[in-house]
Design a protein around this motif. Structure first.
Motif, PDB file in Angstrom:
ATOM      1  N   PRO A  27       0.769  -1.156   0.166  1.00 25.99           N
ATOM      2  CA  PRO A  27       0.028  -0.003  -0.063  1.00 25.99           C
ATOM      3  C   PRO A  27       0.783   1.289  -0.058  1.00 25.99           C
ATOM      4  O   PRO A  27       0.541   2.299  -0.503  1.00 25.99           O
ATOM      5  N   TYR A  28       2.196   1.196   0.549  1.00 28.87           N
ATOM      6  CA  TYR A  28       3.058   2.295   0.754  1.00 28.87           C
ATOM      7  C   TYR A  28       4.583   1.856   0.168  1.00 28.87           C
ATOM      8  O   TYR A  28       4.659   0.588   0.582  1.00 28.87           O
ATOM      9  N   ALA A  29       5.093   2.688  -0.148  1.00 25.07           N
ATOM     10  CA  ALA A  29       6.745   2.261  -0.515  1.00 25.07           C
ATOM     11  C   ALA A  29       7.352   2.075   0.800  1.00 25.07           C
ATOM     12  O   ALA A  29       8.189   1.115   0.842  1.00 25.07           O
ATOM     13  N   ARG A  30       6.873   2.524   1.914  1.00 26.17           N
ATOM     14  CA  ARG A  30       7.655   2.465   3.189  1.00 26.17           C
ATOM     15  C   ARG A  30       6.364   2.269   4.219  1.00 26.17           C
ATOM     16  O   ARG A  30       5.435   3.026   4.197  1.00 26.17           O
ATOM     17  N   LEU A  31       6.621   1.244   5.321  1.00 26.69           N
ATOM     18  CA  LEU A  31       5.982   0.737   6.217  1.00 26.69           C
ATOM     19  C   LEU A  31       6.659   0.881   7.559  1.00 26.69           C
ATOM     20  O   LEU A  31       7.834   0.218   7.366  1.00 26.69           O
ATOM     21  N   THR A  32       6.248   1.170   8.762  1.00 24.64           N
ATOM     22  CA  THR A  32       6.803   1.112   9.841  1.00 24.64           C
ATOM     23  C   THR A  32       6.069   0.062  10.605  1.00 24.64           C
ATOM     24  O   THR A  32       4.590  -0.067  10.674  1.00 24.64           O
ATOM     25  N   LEU A  33       6.766  -0.810  11.191  1.00 26.81           N
ATOM     26  CA  LEU A  33       6.207  -1.992  12.041  1.00 26.81           C
ATOM     27  C   LEU A  33       6.532  -1.606  13.671  1.00 26.81           C
ATOM     28  O   LEU A  33       7.725  -1.826  13.862  1.00 26.81           O
ATOM     29  N   PRO A  34       5.473  -1.180  14.403  1.00 25.40           N
ATOM     30  CA  PRO A  34       5.727  -1.230  15.603  1.00 25.40           C
ATOM     31  C   PRO A  34       6.510  -2.167  16.634  1.00 25.40           C
ATOM     32  O   PRO A  34       6.257  -3.164  16.034  1.00 25.40           O
ATOM     33  N   ALA A  35       7.287  -2.077  17.576  1.00 25.91           N
ATOM     34  CA  ALA A  35       7.778  -3.343  18.319  1.00 25.91           C
ATOM     35  C   ALA A  35       6.577  -3.789  18.958  1.00 25.91           C
ATOM     36  O   ALA A  35       5.489  -3.261  19.157  1.00 25.91           O
ATOM     37  N   ARG A 261      -4.840   7.527   8.269  1.00 26.05           N
ATOM     38  CA  ARG A 261      -4.612   7.556   6.982  1.00 26.05           C
ATOM     39  C   ARG A 261      -4.671   6.296   6.270  1.00 26.05           C
ATOM     40  O   ARG A 261      -5.117   6.173   5.095  1.00 26.05           O
ATOM     41  N   PHE A 262      -4.145   4.928   6.870  1.00 25.68           N
ATOM     42  CA  PHE A 262      -4.083   3.753   6.350  1.00 25.68           C
ATOM     43  C   PHE A 262      -5.507   3.412   6.054  1.00 25.68           C
ATOM     44  O   PHE A 262      -6.035   2.875   4.871  1.00 25.68           O
ATOM     45  N   LEU A 263      -6.665   3.558   7.097  1.00 23.27           N
ATOM     46  CA  LEU A 263      -7.633   3.409   6.985  1.00 23.27           C
ATOM     47  C   LEU A 263      -8.539   3.868   5.755  1.00 23.27           C
ATOM     48  O   LEU A 263      -9.275   3.584   4.791  1.00 23.27           O
ATOM     49  N   ARG A 264      -8.261   5.168   5.617  1.00 23.44           N
ATOM     50  CA  ARG A 264      -8.879   6.094   4.763  1.00 23.44           C
ATOM     51  C   ARG A 264      -8.243   5.807   3.130  1.00 23.44           C
ATOM     52  O   ARG A 264      -8.893   5.579   2.348  1.00 23.44           O
ATOM     53  N   ASP A 265      -6.988   5.471   3.117  1.00 23.64           N
ATOM     54  CA  ASP A 265      -6.404   5.173   1.776  1.00 23.64           C
ATOM     55  C   ASP A 265      -6.651   3.827   1.405  1.00 23.64           C
ATOM     56  O   ASP A 265      -6.867   3.466   0.062  1.00 23.64           O
ATOM     57  N   HIS A 266      -6.776   2.814   2.395  1.00 22.63           N
ATOM     58  CA  HIS A 266      -6.808   1.520   1.798  1.00 22.63           C
ATOM     59  C   HIS A 266      -7.563   0.634   3.003  1.00 22.63           C
ATOM     60  O   HIS A 266      -7.220  -0.293   3.767  1.00 22.63           O
ATOM     61  N   PRO A 267      -9.003   1.028   2.728  1.00 24.39           N
ATOM     62  CA  PRO A 267      -9.871   0.149   3.782  1.00 24.39           C
ATOM     63  C   PRO A 267      -9.970  -1.402   3.480  1.00 24.39           C
ATOM     64  O   PRO A 267      -9.789  -1.832   2.467  1.00 24.39           O
ATOM     65  N   GLY A 268      -9.952  -1.807   4.438  1.00 26.16           N
ATOM     66  CA  GLY A 268      -9.932  -3.408   4.440  1.00 26.16           C
ATOM     67  C   GLY A 268      -8.720  -4.228   4.087  1.00 26.16           C
ATOM     68  O   GLY A 268      -8.592  -5.229   3.883  1.00 26.16           O
ATOM     69  N   HIS A 269      -7.571  -3.468   4.032  1.00 24.64           N
ATOM     70  CA  HIS A 269      -6.336  -3.791   3.440  1.00 24.64           C
ATOM     71  C   HIS A 269      -5.780  -4.824   4.092  1.00 24.64           C
ATOM     72  O   HIS A 269      -5.828  -4.955   5.691  1.00 24.64           O
TER      73      HIS A 269
END
Length: 279
Positions: A27-35, A261-269
């Motif tokens: 969905p994005y070129a970069r994604l952050t994964l929380p600990a 932002r994730f929910l808005r841009d990519h619902p149900g991803h």
């Protein structure tokens, strides 16, 4: 994106939450994964991806895949336009029986699959996976590889049971009580946790506590931070905010903005619920 997953058969199910197949455009070129308490293995079958781990300022490229043990800081993933991989979502103690080194050496230090299993074995596994007929056959092949590599590990029963208590209580158990119930010294328990998970019991408890709280947060609606912090028995909102920054690299407000932002841009991803878009 196509996502297929299943729980492995015993005894792997005591070490692994699920095996998965992932393919498509991120969905994005970069994604952050929380600990989080989880650890994971990625066997990459597509173009290389990049990871910036912990406090590192530079990213590293991973062509064959990577192993990440229970992290203490957020990781940033940089994806190619299309990604394809199979992987393992481990329980915190899960990677230890498959590794040739103590897990403590890998804390917040992602390593390539080749560094773990060797160049020829990794190349052979990737070739077999790449030529499989479908995702289900790929997961079966990965499961067979893990079964073949599974070995006995000293102290695993102690760490697995104690970590299970932390998981079941969302980290809300005194470490002294955990040690007493296990019938071992604090030093012994801590040493085994660091050898087999990479972090101390106290750190793992913090991780379970924060993750449980975070998963209870609904970013689609209004958030009462005071109630959320109090319900999780944090001392106050300042303490909660400190934990947020430690585990996600973001303030609570910025975290919710990223989730929305994730929910808005990519619902149900497929990747919604934990990954965050990186600015």
């Amino acid at each position: 994106m196509e996502y297929v997953s299943r729980v492995p058969r015993p005894p792997l199910d005591g070490l692994i939450d699920d095996l998965y197949y992932l393919e498509g455009a991120p969905p994005y070129a970069r994604l952050t994964l929380p600990a989080s308490p989880a650890a994971f293995l990625i066997v990459n079958l597509g173009a290389p991806f990049r990871i910036r781990a912990g406090t590192d300022l530079r990213t590293a490229e991973y062509a064959d895949g990577c192993l990440v043990t229970t992290p203490t800081r957020a990781f940033e993933f940089g994806y190619p336009p299309r990604t394809r991989s199979v992987g393992v979502h481990f329980k915190p103690w899960g990677p230890a029986p498959f590794l040739p080194m103590p897990v403590s050496e890998l804390c917040d230090r992602p390593v390539t699959v080749e560094q773990v299993w060797g160049r020829s074995a990794t190349a052979e596994l990737r070739d077999r996976l790449a030529t499989a007929n479908d995702p289900y056959e790929m997961l079966t092949l990965l499961e067979e590889e893990l079964m073949r590599r599974l070995r006995g590990t000293a102290g695993l029963g102690l760490v697995r049971h104690s970590s299970g208590v932390l998981a079941a209580t969302g980290g809300a158990v005194a470490i002294g009580d955990l040690r007493a119930a296990a019938g071992v010294s604090s030093t012994h328990l801590t040493q085994r946790f660091k050898e087999l998970i990479g972090v101390t019991p106290k750190r793992l408890a913090r991780s379970y506590r924060f993750t449980t709280t975070l998963l209870a947060l609904d970013p689609a609606g209004p958030v009462d931070w005071g109630d959320l912090a109090g319900g999780a028995d944090y001392f106050d909102q300042a303490h909660f905010g400190h934990e947020f920054r430690a585990f996600t690299g973001l303030t609570p407000t910025r975290y919710v903005e990223a989730r929305r932002r994730f929910l808005r841009d990519h619902p149900g991803h497929t990747l919604d619920g934990w990954s965050l878009p990186s600015d």
